[in-house]
Design a protein around this motif. Structure first.
Motif, mmCIF file in Angstrom:
data_model
loop_
_atom_site.group_PDB
_atom_site.id
_atom_site.type_symbol
_atom_site.label_atom_id
_atom_site.label_comp_id
_atom_site.label_asym_id
_atom_site.label_seq_id
_atom_site.Cartn_x
_atom_site.Cartn_y
_atom_site.Cartn_z
ATOM 1 N N GLU A 81 0.824 -1.207 0.000
ATOM 2 C CA GLU A 81 0.000 0.000 0.000
ATOM 3 C C GLU A 81 0.857 1.255 0.000
ATOM 4 O OE1 GLU A 81 -2.954 0.058 3.025
ATOM 5 O OE2 GLU A 81 -3.941 -1.779 2.339
ATOM 6 N N VAL A 82 1.937 1.229 0.777
ATOM 7 C CA VAL A 82 2.843 2.381 0.810
ATOM 8 C C VAL A 82 3.495 2.586 -0.553
ATOM 9 C CG1 VAL A 82 5.013 3.254 1.777
ATOM 10 C CG2 VAL A 82 3.281 2.250 3.286
ATOM 11 N N ASP A 83 3.992 1.500 -1.144
ATOM 12 C CA ASP A 83 4.669 1.631 -2.430
ATOM 13 C C ASP A 83 3.703 2.079 -3.531
ATOM 14 O OD1 ASP A 83 6.897 0.843 -1.094
ATOM 15 O OD2 ASP A 83 7.117 -1.097 -2.081
ATOM 16 N N THR A 84 2.460 1.624 -3.470
ATOM 17 C CA THR A 84 1.463 2.081 -4.432
ATOM 18 C C THR A 84 1.184 3.571 -4.265
ATOM 19 O OG1 THR A 84 0.426 -0.099 -4.493
ATOM 20 C CG2 THR A 84 -0.909 1.766 -5.231
ATOM 21 N N ALA A 85 1.117 4.018 -3.030
ATOM 22 C CA ALA A 85 0.891 5.440 -2.763
ATOM 23 C C ALA A 85 2.063 6.287 -3.253
ATOM 24 C CB ALA A 85 0.659 5.668 -1.271
ATOM 25 N N VAL A 86 3.263 5.754 -3.167
ATOM 26 C CA VAL A 86 4.436 6.471 -3.680
ATOM 27 C C VAL A 86 4.337 6.638 -5.196
ATOM 28 C CG1 VAL A 86 6.937 6.303 -4.057
ATOM 29 C CG2 VAL A 86 5.971 5.835 -1.798
ATOM 30 N N ILE A 87 3.965 5.558 -5.889
ATOM 31 C CA ILE A 87 3.788 5.651 -7.337
ATOM 32 C C ILE A 87 2.739 6.700 -7.670
ATOM 33 C CG2 ILE A 87 3.127 4.400 -9.424
ATOM 34 C CD1 ILE A 87 5.825 3.548 -8.128
ATOM 35 N N GLU A 88 1.648 6.684 -6.927
ATOM 36 C CA GLU A 88 0.579 7.659 -7.154
ATOM 37 C C GLU A 88 1.092 9.092 -6.986
ATOM 38 O OE1 GLU A 88 -3.509 8.694 -7.898
ATOM 39 O OE2 GLU A 88 -2.551 6.716 -7.970
ATOM 40 N N ALA A 89 1.872 9.322 -5.934
ATOM 41 C CA ALA A 89 2.361 10.672 -5.652
ATOM 42 C C ALA A 89 3.337 11.159 -6.719
ATOM 43 C CB ALA A 89 3.024 10.697 -4.274
ATOM 44 N N ILE A 130 10.620 -12.470 -1.365
ATOM 45 C CA ILE A 130 11.217 -11.179 -1.015
ATOM 46 C C ILE A 130 10.696 -10.053 -1.921
ATOM 47 C CG2 ILE A 130 13.294 -11.376 -2.464
ATOM 48 C CD1 ILE A 130 14.873 -10.192 -0.090
ATOM 49 N N VAL A 131 10.206 -10.415 -3.104
ATOM 50 C CA VAL A 131 9.638 -9.421 -4.032
ATOM 51 C C VAL A 131 8.211 -9.803 -4.412
ATOM 52 C CG1 VAL A 131 11.853 -8.658 -4.945
ATOM 53 C CG2 VAL A 131 10.700 -10.621 -6.010
ATOM 54 N N GLY A 132 7.511 -10.445 -3.484
ATOM 55 C CA GLY A 132 6.231 -11.048 -3.788
ATOM 56 C C GLY A 132 5.201 -10.127 -4.401
ATOM 57 N N TYR A 133 5.092 -8.888 -3.932
ATOM 58 C CA TYR A 133 4.055 -7.993 -4.464
ATOM 59 C C TYR A 133 4.576 -7.058 -5.556
ATOM 60 C CZ TYR A 133 5.954 -4.221 -1.474
ATOM 61 O OH TYR A 133 6.775 -3.287 -0.882
ATOM 62 N N ARG A 134 5.856 -7.154 -5.874
ATOM 63 C CA ARG A 134 6.412 -6.179 -6.812
ATOM 64 C C ARG A 134 5.810 -6.255 -8.213
ATOM 65 N NH1 ARG A 134 12.773 -4.965 -6.898
ATOM 66 N NH2 ARG A 134 12.320 -4.511 -4.714
ATOM 67 N N PRO A 135 5.441 -7.423 -8.742
ATOM 68 C CA PRO A 135 4.771 -7.395 -10.050
ATOM 69 C C PRO A 135 3.511 -6.535 -10.068
ATOM 70 C CG PRO A 135 5.517 -9.621 -9.587
ATOM 71 C CD PRO A 135 5.736 -8.819 -8.332
ATOM 72 N N ARG A 136 2.799 -6.463 -8.938
ATOM 73 C CA ARG A 136 1.623 -5.588 -8.880
ATOM 74 C C ARG A 136 2.022 -4.122 -8.967
ATOM 75 N NH1 ARG A 136 -1.063 -6.706 -3.527
ATOM 76 N NH2 ARG A 136 0.718 -8.021 -3.044
ATOM 77 N N VAL A 141 2.606 0.867 -12.288
ATOM 78 C CA VAL A 141 3.420 1.832 -13.034
ATOM 79 C C VAL A 141 3.037 1.822 -14.514
ATOM 80 C CG1 VAL A 141 5.757 2.375 -13.817
ATOM 81 C CG2 VAL A 141 5.349 1.760 -11.428
ATOM 82 N N LEU A 142 2.995 0.640 -15.107
ATOM 83 C CA LEU A 142 2.733 0.536 -16.534
ATOM 84 C C LEU A 142 1.339 1.044 -16.899
ATOM 85 C CD1 LEU A 142 4.395 -2.941 -17.164
ATOM 86 C CD2 LEU A 142 5.323 -0.686 -17.734
ATOM 87 N N ASP A 143 0.391 0.938 -15.972
ATOM 88 C CA ASP A 143 -0.954 1.463 -16.222
ATOM 89 C C ASP A 143 -0.944 2.974 -16.435
ATOM 90 O OD1 ASP A 143 -2.118 -1.028 -16.080
ATOM 91 O OD2 ASP A 143 -2.820 -0.815 -14.017
ATOM 92 N N GLU A 144 0.094 3.642 -15.947
ATOM 93 C CA GLU A 144 0.178 5.094 -16.135
ATOM 94 C C GLU A 144 0.369 5.474 -17.603
ATOM 95 O OE1 GLU A 144 -0.269 7.668 -14.154
ATOM 96 O OE2 GLU A 144 -0.750 6.432 -12.419
ATOM 97 N N ALA A 145 0.768 4.517 -18.434
ATOM 98 C CA ALA A 145 0.905 4.816 -19.864
ATOM 99 C C ALA A 145 -0.433 5.248 -20.456
ATOM 100 C CB ALA A 145 1.460 3.607 -20.604
ATOM 101 N N ALA A 146 -1.517 4.668 -19.956
ATOM 102 C CA ALA A 146 -2.851 5.040 -20.442
ATOM 103 C C ALA A 146 -3.267 6.431 -19.985
ATOM 104 C CB ALA A 146 -3.880 4.010 -19.978
ATOM 105 N N GLU A 207 15.552 8.594 -21.644
ATOM 106 C CA GLU A 207 15.623 9.377 -22.879
ATOM 107 C C GLU A 207 14.780 8.790 -24.011
ATOM 108 O OE1 GLU A 207 20.135 11.335 -22.518
ATOM 109 O OE2 GLU A 207 19.780 9.623 -23.869
ATOM 110 N N ARG A 208 14.752 7.430 -24.109
ATOM 111 C CA ARG A 208 14.238 6.844 -25.352
ATOM 112 C C ARG A 208 13.182 5.750 -25.204
ATOM 113 N NH1 ARG A 208 19.747 7.046 -25.827
ATOM 114 N NH2 ARG A 208 20.117 4.802 -25.660
ATOM 115 N N ALA A 209 13.017 5.157 -24.042
ATOM 116 C CA ALA A 209 12.105 4.015 -23.924
ATOM 117 C C ALA A 209 10.662 4.440 -24.134
ATOM 118 C CB ALA A 209 12.261 3.350 -22.562
ATOM 119 N N GLY A 210 9.893 3.594 -24.786
ATOM 120 C CA GLY A 210 8.495 3.886 -25.051
ATOM 121 C C GLY A 210 7.622 3.676 -23.834
ATOM 122 N N ALA A 211 6.444 4.260 -23.876
ATOM 123 C CA ALA A 211 5.503 4.131 -22.766
ATOM 124 C C ALA A 211 5.016 2.689 -22.647
ATOM 125 C CB ALA A 211 4.319 5.060 -22.984
ATOM 126 N N GLY A 212 4.917 2.225 -21.399
ATOM 127 C CA GLY A 212 4.398 0.895 -21.141
ATOM 128 C C GLY A 212 5.367 -0.228 -21.417
#
Length: 295
Positions: A81-89, A130-136, A141-146, A207-212
């Motif tokens: 929840e904290v990490d999701t809120a950071v992405i949001e901010a 150790i990274v169990g929720y990181r794919p979420r 993050v990738l949803d921000e492309a939309a 510099e160059r990577a595409g969205a999503g």
């Protein structure tokens, strides 16, 4: 190339220090997000901003209108929840601008890959605990492309170079135990990347990577950990064959989550970034760096 003012979290860290150097060398201005207001003038930052990614509320206003890119390098909090809120901010102020938001994940989200072939970015995630929720978080993050953000995920391999990273643990353990050691099965392999090559990938991504898009930051796809341990032993002045450390002992020393990560066998391709982003990792490999480099 248009230069950018880049907000960088994790700027004081091992990877963040290298990313700062490569961004500034390319002409970009780095605004470092730090937990303390104490000035650090030798860091090469354009400016310093106080905020803590463990406290998402402290990030309100961090992405000002003049910030043209965000690279989120700070380690996860351990709380989804904290990490999701950071992405949001950090991402919300970039919506509708087309500006880049680059998030740092890692290859451990792939889990054990099997020996058949290297896996690329299209492989499904199967994270260890150790990274169990990181794919979420990656998906968030990738949803921000939309939403009009150039959202990008970078998954580094095991980072080495400049005397740091997990390989430094192998050197320290060899020195204290008077024997080189590795963890898990004899055939365990780690995908690796030199910290300066990785910093150049972050530069290419912002510099160059595409969205999503998702990119694997891997210079060598599958380095045998026994060979890394042998090289670490030589650095530590210890001879002899590397020894396997029993799982129970590894857990006792490192804790169960990190122990699982050290024993994880992976073969991961970094070819996509070489082809699409013109990324050119060219530093010495991990074993060579241990034997004759910065350790």
């Amino acid at each position: 190339m248009t230069t950018m003012k880049v907000l960088l979290t994790g700027a004081t860290g091992y990877i963040g220090s290298a990313v700062t150097e490569h961004l500034t060398a390319a002409g970009h201005q780095v605004v470092a997000l730090t937990r303390s207001a104490e000035p650090q003038p030798a860091r090469g930052w354009h400016a310093q901003l106080v905020g803590d990614t463990a406290d998402p509320a402290s990030l309100a206003g961090a992405v000002t209108p003049d910030i043209e890119a965000v690279i989120h390098l700070a380690p996860p909090s351990g709380d989804a929840e904290v990490d999701t809120a950071v992405i949001e901010a950090l991402a919300t102020p970039l919506r509708g601008t087309g500006r880049p938001f680059v998030y740092t994940s890692g290859v451990w989200v792939l889990g054990a890959t099997g020996a058949a072939q290297e896996v690329g970015e299209e492989a499904p995630t199967n994270p260890i605990d150790i990274v169990g929720y990181r794919p979420r978080i990656e998906r968030r993050v990738l949803d921000e492309a939309a939403e009009g953000v150039r959202a990008v995920v970078v998954r580094p391999g095991i980072v080495y170079g400049r005397g740091g990273g997990i390989p430094a643990i192998l050197v320290d353990r060899a020195r204290t135990q008077r024997a080189p050691e590795y963890y898990g099965e004899e055939g365990v392999r780690w995908p690796t990347v030199h910290v300066d090559d990785l910093a150049e990938l972050f530069l290419a991504a912002v510099e160059r990577a595409g969205a999503g898009t998702v990119w694997h930051g891997v210079g060598e796809s599958a380095v045998p950990v026994r060979e890394l341990a042998r090289a670490a032993g030589r650095v530590a002045g210890v001879t002899g064959d590397p020894k396997a450390v029993p799982a129970a002992q590894v857990t006792e020393v490192f804790g169960p989550l990190f122990a699982d990560a050290l024993a994880l066998d992976q073969s991961v391709s970094g070819a996509a970034a070489r082809t699409a982003l013109d990324w050119k990792p060219n530093r010495p490999g991990a074993v060579a760096e241990l034997e004759s480099g910065s350790y």
